[in-house]
Design an enzyme around this catalytic site. Structure first.
Site, PDB file in Angstrom:
ATOM      1  CD  GLU A   1      24.309  85.706  71.379  1.00  0.00           C
ATOM      2  OE1 GLU A   1      23.846  85.933  72.288  1.00  0.00           O
ATOM      3  OE2 GLU A   1      24.778  84.624  71.121  1.00  0.00           O
TER       4      GLU A   1
ATOM      5  CG  ASN B   1      27.329  85.323  65.113  1.00  0.00           C
ATOM      6  OD1 ASN B   1      27.315  84.547  64.113  1.00  0.00           O
ATOM      7  ND2 ASN B   1      27.943  84.946  66.223  1.00  0.00           N
TER       8      ASN B   1
ATOM      9  CG  HIS C   1      24.854  77.459  69.580  1.00  0.00           C
ATOM     10  ND1 HIS C   1      26.082  76.840  69.724  1.00  0.00           N
ATOM     11  CD2 HIS C   1      25.056  78.595  69.527  1.00  0.00           C
ATOM     12  CE1 HIS C   1      26.999  77.852  69.901  1.00  0.00           C
ATOM     13  NE2 HIS C   1      26.416  78.845  69.696  1.00  0.00           N
TER      14      HIS C   1
ATOM     15  CD  GLU D   1      28.642  81.414  68.177  1.00  0.00           C
ATOM     16  OE1 GLU D   1      27.802  80.879  69.305  1.00  0.00           O
ATOM     17  OE2 GLU D   1      28.774  82.809  68.084  1.00  0.00           O
TER      18      GLU D   1
ATOM     19  CG  ASP E   1      27.014  73.505  69.636  1.00  0.00           C
ATOM     20  OD1 ASP E   1      25.762  73.967  69.457  1.00  0.00           O
ATOM     21  OD2 ASP E   1      27.741  74.023  70.503  1.00  0.00           O
TER      22      ASP E   1
END
Ligand code: G3I
Length: 351
Positions: free
Chosen positions: A167, A208, A244, A272, A274
């Protein structure tokens, strides 16, 4: 062969090749996932390296959970959600603790699952000795080098991929103002990548981030960063698209964006995944969530350089979403009771 005869023989084939041994009527219906050996097995059949999940140490006492986690047909890759982060691994300067990280690494090894290291350098979950140390540039550079090389070195040979830098960008594409950038400028990114690569030359080193899954200012900035690192000879093997997402809001440019990253000569991974919703969940939201999971998986499937997909924990019971986004949740493919949701079928359909 007539369709009905084909389906009948397909049903027979499934019944003799897959567990459970006694197929249900549902299992014989086209599109049913009741008999798939697991998500990772489906991903492998589709030519991907893995389908994996994040997990965390406190969750490992729930046996109904570990029964699914430990199934290497279901998950072929594991990421530690917290236990390899800076606060967990170097809580005091020069004092390294790998106890919890080792539990996850050993679990993956025992199960024959790939391990993703997460992460070396991130603005969150930093011990206060890093954020409040007022270090000068030379000292902070050396602190980053020591942290990355000790962490990555500890797991040398056991980790396929490291999220070395996590990030680094703001949503507008500018660099995030954290202790690393404020002290060192963007050079901290190269420092971390070089230290990680030197500590385990066979591990893939990644950057990432979130909100870089579709085309836009942040994705463009990440492409520019990767181009710049490559032009300086800094090791960079891949980019992690955290993914996400929100139900009904998956970007429409996933494939083109991944292709543009791949064209820079890096691999891509969904790291990651979801898909959260505003609670309470409804049948309509779960149906849209199924489509959304399918869309993301199909996008990875469409791009050869997308190597694999990691779900950010597989059950709503342990998802980070409700504590971070109050009023939202139900973001994963298994519900709170570890029962599969339509999203599970969406993942299978995406491959
Ligand atoms: O370790 C303490 C424990 O001692 C204390 O009793 C407990 C009480 O709240 O908190 C524990 O720390 C929590 C930690 O997870 C470990 O469980 C933190 O409060 C909590 O904020 C932390 O959340 C993690 C979050 O990163 C931190 O930003 C989530 O579990 C983790 O899933 C999440 O993962 C991040 C990725 O690393 C990067 N991308 C975004 C993703 C979601 O935020």
């Amino acid at each position: 062969m007539k369709t009905s005869a084909f389906l009948a023989s397909l049903g027979w084939l499934l019944s003799v090749t897959a567990a459970p041994a006694s197929p249900t009527i549902e299992a014989n219906l086209p599109g049913s996932t009741a008999n798939v050996a697991g998500l990772h097995a489906v991903a492998r059949q589709a030519g991907k390296l893995y389908l994996g999940t994040a997990t965390d140490n406190p969750e490992l006492t729930t046996t109904a959970y570990t029964a699914i986690l430990d199934n290497n047909q279901m998950f072929g890759q594991i990421t530690a959600a917290n236990s390899m982060k800076w606060d967990a691994t170097e809580p005091q300067r020069g004092v390294f603790t790998f106890t919890n990280g080792d539990v996850i690494a050993n679990l993956a090894q025992r199960n024959g699952q790939l391990l993703r290291g997460h992460n070396c350098v991130w603005h969150q979950q930093l011990p206060s000795w890093v954020t409040a140390g007022n270090f000068n540039a030379a000292t902070l550079t050396s602190i980053i080098q020591t942290h990355c090389s000790t962490l990555v070195g500890h797991y040398k040979g056991r980790v396929r991929t490291w999220d070395v830098v996590n990030e680094p960008l703001n949503d507008d594409g500018s660099f995030r103002q954290d202790v690393f950038f404020n002290t060192l400028g963007q050079g901290y990114i190269a420092t971390a990548l070089r230290a990680a690569k030197a500590a385990d030359p066979n591990a893939k080193v990644y950057i990432n981030d979130f909100n870089i899954e579709g085309l836009g200012a942040k994705a463009t900035a990440m492409k520019n960063l990767i181009r710049s690192l490559k032009s300086q000879g800094v090791p960079i093997d891949g980019v992690g698209l955290q993914s996400h997402f929100i139900v009904g809001e998956v970007p429409t440019t996933l494939v083109q964006n991944m292709q543009e990253f791949a064209a820079l000569g890096v691999e891509v991974a969904i790291t990651e995944l979801d898909v959260r919703m505003t609670l309470p969940e409804t049948a309509a939201l779960l149906a849209q969530q199924k489509k959304d999971f399918q869309t993301v998986v199909a996008a990875c499937q469409a791009v050869p350089q997308c190597v694999g997909i990691t779900i950010w924990d597989f059950t709503d019971r342990f998802s980070f979403v409700p504590s971070t986004f109050p009023g939202q949740g139900a973001a994963t493919p298994w519900d709170e009771n570890l029962v599969r949701k339509p999203a599970f079928d969406g993942i299978v359909a995406g491959f």
